[in-house]
Scaffold this active site. Sequence first.
Site, PDB file in Angstrom:
ATOM      1  N   ILE A 150      -6.474  20.268  36.268  1.00 25.32           N
ATOM      2  CA  ILE A 150      -6.192  19.614  37.188  1.00 25.32           C
ATOM      3  C   ILE A 150      -4.692  19.729  37.239  1.00 25.32           C
ATOM      4  O   ILE A 150      -3.939  19.618  38.635  1.00 25.32           O
ATOM      5  CB  ILE A 150      -6.587  18.018  37.183  1.00 25.32           C
ATOM      6  CG1 ILE A 150      -8.379  18.223  37.167  1.00 25.32           C
ATOM      7  CG2 ILE A 150      -6.105  17.118  38.140  1.00 25.32           C
ATOM      8  CD1 ILE A 150      -8.898  16.727  36.858  1.00 25.32           C
ATOM      9  N   THR A 159     -13.285  21.969  35.486  1.00 21.55           N
ATOM     10  CA  THR A 159     -12.203  22.587  35.384  1.00 21.55           C
ATOM     11  C   THR A 159     -12.623  23.878  34.348  1.00 21.55           C
ATOM     12  O   THR A 159     -11.632  24.272  33.639  1.00 21.55           O
ATOM     13  CB  THR A 159     -11.210  21.693  34.650  1.00 21.55           C
ATOM     14  OG1 THR A 159     -11.983  21.142  33.436  1.00 21.55           O
ATOM     15  CG2 THR A 159     -10.496  20.611  35.486  1.00 21.55           C
ATOM     16  N   VAL A 190     -14.539  16.226  37.921  1.00 16.35           N
ATOM     17  CA  VAL A 190     -13.974  17.700  38.339  1.00 16.35           C
ATOM     18  C   VAL A 190     -14.401  18.823  37.235  1.00 16.35           C
ATOM     19  O   VAL A 190     -14.280  18.528  36.118  1.00 16.35           O
ATOM     20  CB  VAL A 190     -12.452  17.376  38.251  1.00 16.35           C
ATOM     21  CG1 VAL A 190     -11.683  18.794  39.083  1.00 16.35           C
ATOM     22  CG2 VAL A 190     -12.047  16.194  39.215  1.00 16.35           C
ATOM     23  N   LYS A 231      -8.734   5.116  27.781  1.00 18.32           N
ATOM     24  CA  LYS A 231      -8.391   5.246  29.155  1.00 18.32           C
ATOM     25  C   LYS A 231      -8.208   3.848  29.820  1.00 18.32           C
ATOM     26  O   LYS A 231      -7.732   3.379  30.746  1.00 18.32           O
ATOM     27  CB  LYS A 231      -9.381   5.996  29.906  1.00 18.32           C
ATOM     28  CG  LYS A 231      -9.215   7.557  29.803  1.00 18.32           C
ATOM     29  CD  LYS A 231      -8.057   8.170  30.475  1.00 18.32           C
ATOM     30  CE  LYS A 231      -7.854   9.838  30.375  1.00 18.32           C
ATOM     31  NZ  LYS A 231      -6.786  10.305  31.008  1.00 18.32           N
ATOM     32  N   TYR A 274     -12.445   8.183  24.017  1.00 17.67           N
ATOM     33  CA  TYR A 274     -11.799   8.511  25.291  1.00 17.67           C
ATOM     34  C   TYR A 274     -11.858   7.324  26.093  1.00 17.67           C
ATOM     35  O   TYR A 274     -10.833   7.151  26.967  1.00 17.67           O
ATOM     36  CB  TYR A 274     -12.541   9.541  25.825  1.00 17.67           C
ATOM     37  CG  TYR A 274     -12.015  10.047  27.141  1.00 17.67           C
ATOM     38  CD1 TYR A 274     -10.839  10.941  27.398  1.00 17.67           C
ATOM     39  CD2 TYR A 274     -12.806   9.973  28.438  1.00 17.67           C
ATOM     40  CE1 TYR A 274     -10.318  11.288  28.682  1.00 17.67           C
ATOM     41  CE2 TYR A 274     -12.429  10.472  29.569  1.00 17.67           C
ATOM     42  CZ  TYR A 274     -11.220  10.876  29.799  1.00 17.67           C
ATOM     43  OH  TYR A 274     -10.779  11.603  30.990  1.00 17.67           O
ATOM     44  N   ASN A 312      -0.661  13.777  34.005  1.00 21.07           N
ATOM     45  CA  ASN A 312      -1.882  14.302  34.134  1.00 21.07           C
ATOM     46  C   ASN A 312      -2.294  14.368  32.730  1.00 21.07           C
ATOM     47  O   ASN A 312      -3.573  14.371  32.415  1.00 21.07           O
ATOM     48  CB  ASN A 312      -1.736  15.529  34.789  1.00 21.07           C
ATOM     49  CG  ASN A 312      -2.952  16.353  34.665  1.00 21.07           C
ATOM     50  OD1 ASN A 312      -4.136  15.996  35.243  1.00 21.07           O
ATOM     51  ND2 ASN A 312      -2.735  17.472  33.794  1.00 21.07           N
ATOM     52  N   SER A 315      -9.571   7.601  34.074  1.00 20.80           N
ATOM     53  CA  SER A 315     -10.994   7.915  34.221  1.00 20.80           C
ATOM     54  C   SER A 315     -11.940   6.772  34.604  1.00 20.80           C
ATOM     55  O   SER A 315     -11.780   5.596  34.201  1.00 20.80           O
ATOM     56  CB  SER A 315     -11.259   8.416  32.988  1.00 20.80           C
ATOM     57  OG  SER A 315     -12.891   8.645  32.877  1.00 20.80           O
ATOM     58  N   ASP A 327       4.975  18.365  24.129  1.00 19.34           N
ATOM     59  CA  ASP A 327       3.702  17.476  23.871  1.00 19.34           C
ATOM     60  C   ASP A 327       3.754  15.840  24.120  1.00 19.34           C
ATOM     61  O   ASP A 327       4.962  15.747  23.679  1.00 19.34           O
ATOM     62  CB  ASP A 327       3.394  17.679  22.416  1.00 19.34           C
ATOM     63  CG  ASP A 327       1.955  17.380  22.008  1.00 19.34           C
ATOM     64  OD1 ASP A 327       1.586  16.253  22.494  1.00 19.34           O
ATOM     65  OD2 ASP A 327       1.291  18.068  21.435  1.00 19.34           O
TER      66      ASP A 327
HETATM   67  N1  LIG Z   1     -12.172  16.822  34.920  1.00 23.93           N
HETATM   68  C1  LIG Z   1     -12.618  15.751  35.167  1.00 23.93           C
HETATM   69  O1  LIG Z   1     -13.482  15.504  35.574  1.00 23.93           O
HETATM   70  C2  LIG Z   1     -11.772  14.247  34.791  1.00 23.93           C
HETATM   71  C3  LIG Z   1     -12.416  13.134  34.854  1.00 23.93           C
HETATM   72  C4  LIG Z   1     -11.866  12.091  34.749  1.00 23.93           C
HETATM   73  C5  LIG Z   1     -10.368  12.086  34.104  1.00 23.93           C
HETATM   74  N2  LIG Z   1      -9.618  13.194  33.929  1.00 23.93           N
HETATM   75  C6  LIG Z   1      -8.304  13.255  33.507  1.00 23.93           C
HETATM   76  O2  LIG Z   1      -7.546  14.148  34.236  1.00 23.93           O
HETATM   77  C7  LIG Z   1      -6.622  14.852  33.432  1.00 23.93           C
HETATM   78  C8  LIG Z   1      -6.574  16.192  33.471  1.00 23.93           C
HETATM   79  O3  LIG Z   1      -7.996  16.557  32.986  1.00 23.93           O
HETATM   80  P1  LIG Z   1      -8.405  18.108  33.242  1.00 23.93           P
HETATM   81  O4  LIG Z   1     -10.050  18.089  33.347  1.00 23.93           O
HETATM   82  O5  LIG Z   1      -7.662  18.970  34.064  1.00 23.93           O
HETATM   83  O6  LIG Z   1      -8.321  18.345  31.537  1.00 23.93           O
HETATM   84  P2  LIG Z   1      -8.060  19.751  31.062  1.00 23.93           P
HETATM   85  O7  LIG Z   1      -8.774  20.950  31.605  1.00 23.93           O
HETATM   86  O8  LIG Z   1      -8.745  19.865  29.416  1.00 23.93           O
HETATM   87  O9  LIG Z   1      -6.635  20.010  30.882  1.00 23.93           O
HETATM   88  C9  LIG Z   1      -5.863  19.024  30.100  1.00 23.93           C
HETATM   89  C10 LIG Z   1      -4.445  19.648  30.018  1.00 23.93           C
HETATM   90  O10 LIG Z   1      -3.547  18.352  29.440  1.00 23.93           O
HETATM   91  C11 LIG Z   1      -2.947  18.939  28.436  1.00 23.93           C
HETATM   92  N3  LIG Z   1      -2.780  18.257  27.189  1.00 23.93           N
HETATM   93  C12 LIG Z   1      -3.787  17.678  26.367  1.00 23.93           C
HETATM   94  N4  LIG Z   1      -3.119  17.060  25.525  1.00 23.93           N
HETATM   95  C13 LIG Z   1      -2.064  17.245  25.450  1.00 23.93           C
HETATM   96  C14 LIG Z   1      -0.638  16.759  24.862  1.00 23.93           C
HETATM   97  N5  LIG Z   1      -0.771  15.830  23.810  1.00 23.93           N
HETATM   98  N6  LIG Z   1       0.539  17.054  25.391  1.00 23.93           N
HETATM   99  C15 LIG Z   1       0.724  17.734  26.482  1.00 23.93           C
HETATM  100  N7  LIG Z   1      -0.346  18.334  27.110  1.00 23.93           N
HETATM  101  C16 LIG Z   1      -1.716  17.983  26.783  1.00 23.93           C
HETATM  102  C17 LIG Z   1      -3.676  20.381  27.975  1.00 23.93           C
HETATM  103  O11 LIG Z   1      -2.777  21.244  27.427  1.00 23.93           O
HETATM  104  P3  LIG Z   1      -3.101  22.549  26.620  1.00 23.93           P
HETATM  105  O12 LIG Z   1      -3.404  23.745  27.537  1.00 23.93           O
HETATM  106  O13 LIG Z   1      -2.099  22.656  25.820  1.00 23.93           O
HETATM  107  O14 LIG Z   1      -4.366  22.010  25.735  1.00 23.93           O
HETATM  108  C18 LIG Z   1      -4.145  20.779  29.632  1.00 23.93           C
HETATM  109  O15 LIG Z   1      -3.150  21.461  30.344  1.00 23.93           O
HETATM  110  C19 LIG Z   1      -6.713  14.028  32.085  1.00 23.93           C
HETATM  111  O16 LIG Z   1      -5.994  12.936  31.795  1.00 23.93           O
HETATM  112  C20 LIG Z   1      -8.228  13.657  32.046  1.00 23.93           C
HETATM  113  O17 LIG Z   1      -8.663  12.743  31.083  1.00 23.93           O
HETATM  114  C21 LIG Z   1     -10.516  14.418  34.178  1.00 23.93           C
END
Ligand SMILES: NC(=O)c1ccc[n+]([C@@H]2O[C@H](COP(=O)([O-])OP(=O)(O)OC[C@H]3O[C@@H](n4cnc5c(N)ncnc54)[C@H](OP(=O)(O)O)[C@@H]3O)[C@@H](O)[C@H]2O)c1
Length: 265
Positions: A13, A197, A195, A166, A162, A84, A143, A56
Amino acid sequence: MSSYVVTGASRGIGLEFVKQLSANSENKVFALVRSKATATRLEALSRNNITILEADVTDPKALQLAAAEVSKATNNKLDYLINNAGSSTDPGLTLDQFPSPEAVEKDLLDNFKSNTIGVVHTTNAFLPLLKNGSTKKVLTLSSGLGDLEVTVAGEYVGRVSYSISKAALNMVVAKYAAQYKAEGFVFLAICPGGVDTSETSKSEPTAETLKENKMFLSTATKLAPDFKGPITPQESVKMQLDVFNRWTVEETGAFVSHFGNKQWL
Ligand SMILES: NC(=O)c1ccc[n+]([C@@H]2O[C@H](COP(=O)([O-])OP(=O)(O)OC[C@H]3O[C@@H](n4cnc5c(N)ncnc54)[C@H](OP(=O)(O)O)[C@@H]3O)[C@@H](O)[C@H]2O)c1
């Protein structure tokens, strides 16, 4: 010209936020990643208005350095912060199934560090710049799994740490909102929806993740019988930005979905 900082911008995202925001050449987008080496998709966008910075979110010093870089480029101002970055461990265990007290504590702390405290460190690093910005808006990705009512009504016992991290994050957003409402800040916690991803994910899902996903889908269909499956990052980010752009200071501190209400899916 508006300036944006997006954390966790290497994939998923976060990457899509950078894509959509930088499509307007008037915007300046600062994309924060853990490692430039793995931010290949972001590099491939190769747009002049994107600056990639390493930080980070669990590392306050790295965030301060990133904020100093942004400050240099924007004359000490920032208009929008998008918190994010987030991560989830998928042990596939309920709170009472961990093999030891140490194991449950570690899982809780790991999630709390990246998803809750990480947002505090990031927000604190960029607050001085946001105070000088023209919009003072902070969007934080939470979330629906952090929603207490949904957890009980959906009998969703999975992704324990998790979900807890949140739920705590929503209070982080509320605290900043309470403190900074008088200064015109808008803090919003948003759930991006379910979503998919996987297109930009780092690795194949583990057996535990697949088990958790199945459990989640059963909750989803119980709570939202019309749920048709996950949406794309493109759809989610467009909807989130619509909500965020129309959100006002009167409503600061809220926790809503990509629909702008409590419909999580
Ligand atoms: N996808 C969904 O359905 C969903 C639903 C509810 C909430 N969310 C929330 O939406 C946000 C984005 O989710 P996503 O699905 O895009 O997740 P994702 O595909 O797993 O990507 C997570 C991103 O966060 C980065 N990250 C993780 N830990 C980090 C840290 N300690 N410092 C800096 N960067 C860090 C990762 O970097 P690296 O590439 O280095 O690992 C990656 O760029 C998150 O907060 C997630 O909890 C997602």
